[in-house]
Write an enzyme that holds these catalytic residues in place. Structure first.
Site, short mmCIF file in Angstrom:
data_model
loop_
_atom_site.label_atom_id
_atom_site.label_comp_id
_atom_site.label_asym_id
_atom_site.label_seq_id
_atom_site.Cartn_x
_atom_site.Cartn_y
_atom_site.Cartn_z
CG ASP A 47 -39.02 -29.93 -61.91
OD1 ASP A 47 -38.83 -30.11 -60.71
OD2 ASP A 47 -39.18 -28.83 -62.45
CE LYS A 103 -46.66 -30.92 -56.57
NZ LYS A 103 -47.44 -30.18 -57.52
CG MET A 132 -49.89 -27.19 -65.18
SD MET A 132 -49.09 -26.14 -63.95
CE MET A 132 -49.00 -24.57 -64.80
N1 SAH Z 1 -42.20 -25.10 -68.29
C1 SAH Z 1 -43.02 -26.08 -68.94
C2 SAH Z 1 -44.42 -26.12 -68.38
C3 SAH Z 1 -44.48 -26.52 -66.94
S1 SAH Z 1 -46.11 -26.62 -66.31
C4 SAH Z 1 -43.03 -25.84 -70.44
O1 SAH Z 1 -42.54 -24.81 -70.91
O2 SAH Z 1 -43.46 -26.73 -71.17
C5 SAH Z 1 -46.45 -28.33 -66.51
C6 SAH Z 1 -47.52 -28.51 -67.55
O3 SAH Z 1 -46.98 -28.39 -68.85
C7 SAH Z 1 -48.16 -29.87 -67.53
O4 SAH Z 1 -49.17 -29.97 -66.57
C8 SAH Z 1 -48.73 -29.95 -68.93
O5 SAH Z 1 -49.91 -29.21 -69.05
C9 SAH Z 1 -47.67 -29.23 -69.72
N2 SAH Z 1 -46.70 -30.15 -70.32
C10 SAH Z 1 -45.40 -30.25 -70.06
N3 SAH Z 1 -44.82 -31.18 -70.84
C11 SAH Z 1 -45.79 -31.66 -71.62
C12 SAH Z 1 -45.84 -32.62 -72.66
N4 SAH Z 1 -44.74 -33.29 -73.03
N5 SAH Z 1 -47.01 -32.86 -73.27
C13 SAH Z 1 -48.13 -32.20 -72.90
N6 SAH Z 1 -48.15 -31.29 -71.93
C14 SAH Z 1 -47.01 -31.01 -71.30
#
Ligand code: SAH
Length: 501
Positions: free
Chosen positions: A37, A59, A169
């Site tokens: 991803d 995306k 998100m």
């Molecule tokens: N599975 C992932 C989350 C996926 S949803 C996890 O456990 O982290 C995707 C969302 O995660 C993004 O829109 C954002 O809100 C958050 N996110 C993922 N990586 C991030 C990062 N490095 N810093 C801040 N927010 C992050």
């Protein structure tokens, strides 16, 4: 019949490659297919096998992104072809990662799967912002929610009650989340933080209160991907901020050293918080012809001194020993000189201690030191690059020393990263350019263009590893702002730190 492969649903962690699990890294390095991803750190993909099939399914602007059904079908199809499939997801696969859907689809299709949890951004991004999600006396619970609802216009329903609320998100839904919390009677002064690209060199943090945060986010122009933290723990950032408080945070440094040699400098700079752009201007290559070195290794000549001038030289010397089926015994009756700390370390890694390490790496004084140490009484072997400076051999020969020069690698210009470096310079984002040898200066100027450098010269500073490199830079109209004292990587990082803070 082909065996069915396994689908591994692997958490890639929040961005910093160092936060991935050992199990996850092993699988990235072993699998036939890697499906990944947008939020997966680039460095992690470097661990893939050379012959891996990499499939991007996230995306990205201008590209068709796969639907979840298409991704599910892809995983099953690859596994049925007998391939091991590493499905890499940002953070943890089961925290808003749709990993559950992929696992169930595998199950329905009798494809074996395994789950490798990851460090979720929900905890790691706050941590890298200096915000613990729980803290004695401040927060005894935390909840992780999504700000993304199927119907984007719908208000977030039933936000849970917890001391700390982490919302993924949620950037676009921020106004609605704030309104919902205020409507249920939360204190308007409750602290709020947003963390964008947490744990990476692009991390951006905005803080405020329920009342002010929307204006702050607007002011900072903060865009997704980011998460929201709501709760009194946010106040701890003031004291506990560490990642984006390191001395070189916010500074971009260009490293021009060959990739093979750059790791020490890159790590030293990153550890201090710098954003590093690698723009190697040279690449180390094997020679077509190793006759001289092979003859030396296989011959029975005794050498009073063997001089290694670089870590690359050490590595290639041992490569050739291996080709000849030998070990380090050809060195047993010689005294060994190593120029520079990296060369000393490389020798040590092969179980050899240098007898002599010149105080400086300047060829003239190295030659003098060798003469003082008795080099004139025997034969000297110089292990070095094909196109190195020939000062040492000339000075030794002038004193009647028999010198054998054994070239063991060569450096060739590398312009593969020049475009990126140039764009960063032109955008005014570069704070420092580092030069670690005369050839890197010359090659960098050739690759980027003297005009470009001159036009933006007031925006960045230049640091050189030693006086010889500094002189070359000056001759090319790039007056250095900082010069390391003893031509070592540590000293180079030190002078940058001193003039940066
Ligand atoms: N599975 C992932 C989350 C996926 S949803 C996890 O456990 O982290 C995707 C969302 O995660 C993004 O829109 C954002 O809100 C958050 N996110 C993922 N990586 C991030 C990062 N490095 N810093 C801040 N927010 C992050």
């Amino acid at each position: 019949m082909t065996m069915i492969g396994t689908v591994y649903l692997v958490g890639a962690g929040p961005g910093d490659a160092g936060l991935m699990t050992v199990r996850g890294r092993d699988l990235v390095a072993a699998c036939d297919v890697v499906v990944y991803d947008r939020l997966v750190g680039k460095e992690i993909l470097d661990w893939c096998r050379a012959d891996v099939e990499m499939i991007f399914v996230g995306k990205e602007a201008g590209r068709h992104s796969m639907t979840q059904d298409e991704i599910n079908a892809l995983l099953v199809e690859k596994a049925r072809q007998g391939q091991s499939v590493c499905r890499l997801k940002g953070g943890d696969p089961f925290v808003f990662g749709r990993g559950g859907e992929e696992a169930l689809f595998c199950l329905e299709n009798s494809v074996p799967f395994e789950i490798v949890p990851g460090v979720t951004s929900a905890i790691a991004a706050p941590a890298y912002a200096g915000i613990p999600v729980t803290h004695r006396g401040v927060a005894t619970s935390f909840a992780v929610v999504t700000g993304h609802t199927k119907d984007d216009d719908a208000p977030p329903e039933n936000l849970p009650v917890a001391d700390t609320l982490v919302c993924l998100m949620g950037v676009r839904a921020l106004p609605k989340i704030v309104a919902a919390l205020l409507a249920r009677g939360e204190n308007p002064d409750k602290p709020v933080a947003l963390v964008r690209w947490g744990t990476t060199e692009n991390q951006q943090v905005v803080t405020g209160t329920l009342q002010t945060i929307e204006a702050e986010v607007e002011k900072a122009q903060l865009k997704p991907p980011a998460l929201i933290i709501i709760g009194d723990v946010v106040n701890l950032r003031e004291q506990m901020r560490w990642f984006d408080a390191r001395p070189l945070w916010g500074q971009t440094v260009i490293v021009t050293r060959a990739r093979e040699q750059a790791s020490g400098l890159v790590a030293g700079l990153r550890e201090r918080g710098a954003r590093v752009i690698q723009c190697p201007t040279i690449r180390v290559e094997n020679l077509d012809d190793y006759t001289i070195l092979d003859d030396v290794l296989n011959g029975f000549q005794a050498y009073e001194w063997v001089v290694f001038t670089s870590a690359n030289g050490v590595e290639k010397y041992w490569d050739r020993l291996a080709v000849a089926g030998l070990d380090s015994r050809p060195l047993c009756s010689s005294q060994i000189a190593a120029i520079g700390p990296a060369t000393v370390a490389a020798l040590k890694a092969h179980g050899v201690n240098a007898d002599f390490v010149p105080e400086t790496s300047i060829s003239e004084s190295v030659a003098e030191d060798l003469l003082l140490r008795g080099a004139r009484h025997g034969r000297t072997l110089l292990v070095r690059a094909l196109e190195g400076r020939d000062v040492i051999e000339k000075m030794l020969r002038a004193e009647g020393v028999e010198v054998v020069v054994a070239p063991c690698y060569r450096t060739v210009p590398d312009t593969s990263q020049a475009e990126e470096a140039k764009a960063e310079i032109e955008a005014g984002r570069v704070s420092w350019i580092t030069f670690t040898s005369t050839s890197t200066v010359q090659n960098f100027v050739d690759a980027i263009g003297a005009d470009t450098i001159a036009a933006h010269r007031d925006k960045f500073r230049v640091a050189c590893i030693g006086p010889i490199t500094a002189r070359t830079a000056e001759q090319l109209n790039i007056k250095p702002d900082a010069v390391a004292e003893n031509a070592s990587v540590e000293a180079l990082v030190k002078v940058i730190l001193e003039s940066a803070t």
